[in-house]
Design a protein around this motif. Sequence first.
Motif, PDB file in Angstrom:
ATOM      1  N   GLU A 146       0.827  -1.208   0.000  1.00  0.00           N
ATOM      2  CA  GLU A 146       0.000   0.000   0.000  1.00  0.00           C
ATOM      3  C   GLU A 146       0.861   1.258   0.000  1.00  0.00           C
ATOM      4  O   GLU A 146       2.005   1.250   0.473  1.00  0.00           O
ATOM      5  N   SER A 147       0.270   2.318  -0.472  1.00  0.00           N
ATOM      6  CA  SER A 147       0.891   3.638  -0.388  1.00  0.00           C
ATOM      7  C   SER A 147      -0.202   4.702  -0.477  1.00  0.00           C
ATOM      8  O   SER A 147      -1.338   4.396  -0.835  1.00  0.00           O
ATOM      9  N   CYS A 160      -2.633   0.217  -3.980  1.00  0.00           N
ATOM     10  CA  CYS A 160      -2.150  -1.085  -3.539  1.00  0.00           C
ATOM     11  C   CYS A 160      -1.700  -1.851  -4.774  1.00  0.00           C
ATOM     12  O   CYS A 160      -2.505  -2.126  -5.663  1.00  0.00           O
ATOM     13  N   VAL A 161      -0.421  -2.186  -4.803  1.00  0.00           N
ATOM     14  CA  VAL A 161       0.120  -2.991  -5.893  1.00  0.00           C
ATOM     15  C   VAL A 161       0.144  -4.442  -5.446  1.00  0.00           C
ATOM     16  O   VAL A 161       0.741  -4.773  -4.418  1.00  0.00           O
ATOM     17  N   ALA A 162      -0.521  -5.280  -6.219  1.00  0.00           N
ATOM     18  CA  ALA A 162      -0.623  -6.706  -5.896  1.00  0.00           C
ATOM     19  C   ALA A 162       0.264  -7.525  -6.807  1.00  0.00           C
ATOM     20  O   ALA A 162       0.364  -7.254  -8.006  1.00  0.00           O
ATOM     21  N   TYR A 200      -5.028   1.797   7.113  1.00  0.00           N
ATOM     22  CA  TYR A 200      -5.758   1.176   6.013  1.00  0.00           C
ATOM     23  C   TYR A 200      -4.945   0.029   5.425  1.00  0.00           C
ATOM     24  O   TYR A 200      -3.787   0.220   5.042  1.00  0.00           O
ATOM     25  N   TYR A 201      -5.578  -1.133   5.357  1.00  0.00           N
ATOM     26  CA  TYR A 201      -4.933  -2.333   4.859  1.00  0.00           C
ATOM     27  C   TYR A 201      -5.520  -2.728   3.501  1.00  0.00           C
ATOM     28  O   TYR A 201      -6.745  -2.744   3.335  1.00  0.00           O
ATOM     29  N   GLN A 225       0.802  -4.389   4.677  1.00  0.00           N
ATOM     30  CA  GLN A 225       1.307  -3.888   5.956  1.00  0.00           C
ATOM     31  C   GLN A 225       0.520  -2.684   6.474  1.00  0.00           C
ATOM     32  O   GLN A 225       0.598  -2.352   7.653  1.00  0.00           O
ATOM     33  N   GLY A 226      -0.221  -2.045   5.595  1.00  0.00           N
ATOM     34  CA  GLY A 226      -1.041  -0.915   6.021  1.00  0.00           C
ATOM     35  C   GLY A 226      -0.406   0.425   5.705  1.00  0.00           C
ATOM     36  O   GLY A 226       0.823   0.563   5.635  1.00  0.00           O
TER      37      GLY A 226
END
Length: 131
Positions: free
Chosen positions: A6-7, A22-24, A94-95, A123-124
């Motif tokens: 996340e960022s 969020c990059v998955a 935020y996760y 990690q949030g």
Amino acid sequence: EVQLVESGGRSVQTGGSLRLSCVASGLASDDYIIGWFRQAPGKEREGVSCSRSVDNSTFYSESVKGRFTISRAKSKNTVYLQMNSLKPEDTALYYCVADIRRAHLLCSAGRVPQPYEFDHWGQGTQVTVSS
């Protein structure tokens, strides 16, 4: 191995906007759920929003409906959470979350997702809204 990074979290004033990303990676299925939970100090984790990859079905919690929008950029394996009209009660960690096994069950309007239903967590990223 699934990884979610996340960022975008930061401090903002009431009424402001933020976009979380969020990059998955490592999601070994075309059918999966991806979305966001949040946890404020002293409170339980709350499902904020999620989206299913194959049909774009979505869920929004009542507390954010009309203010937050989830979207995905498939080519970038990225999910976004656009947050507008932020309030102090939106302050939380935020996760980013994802799940493959339960993709056919989760993430529909009116069905509140639960933390135990998601196998993969980032990690949030911290969002702080000041009044």
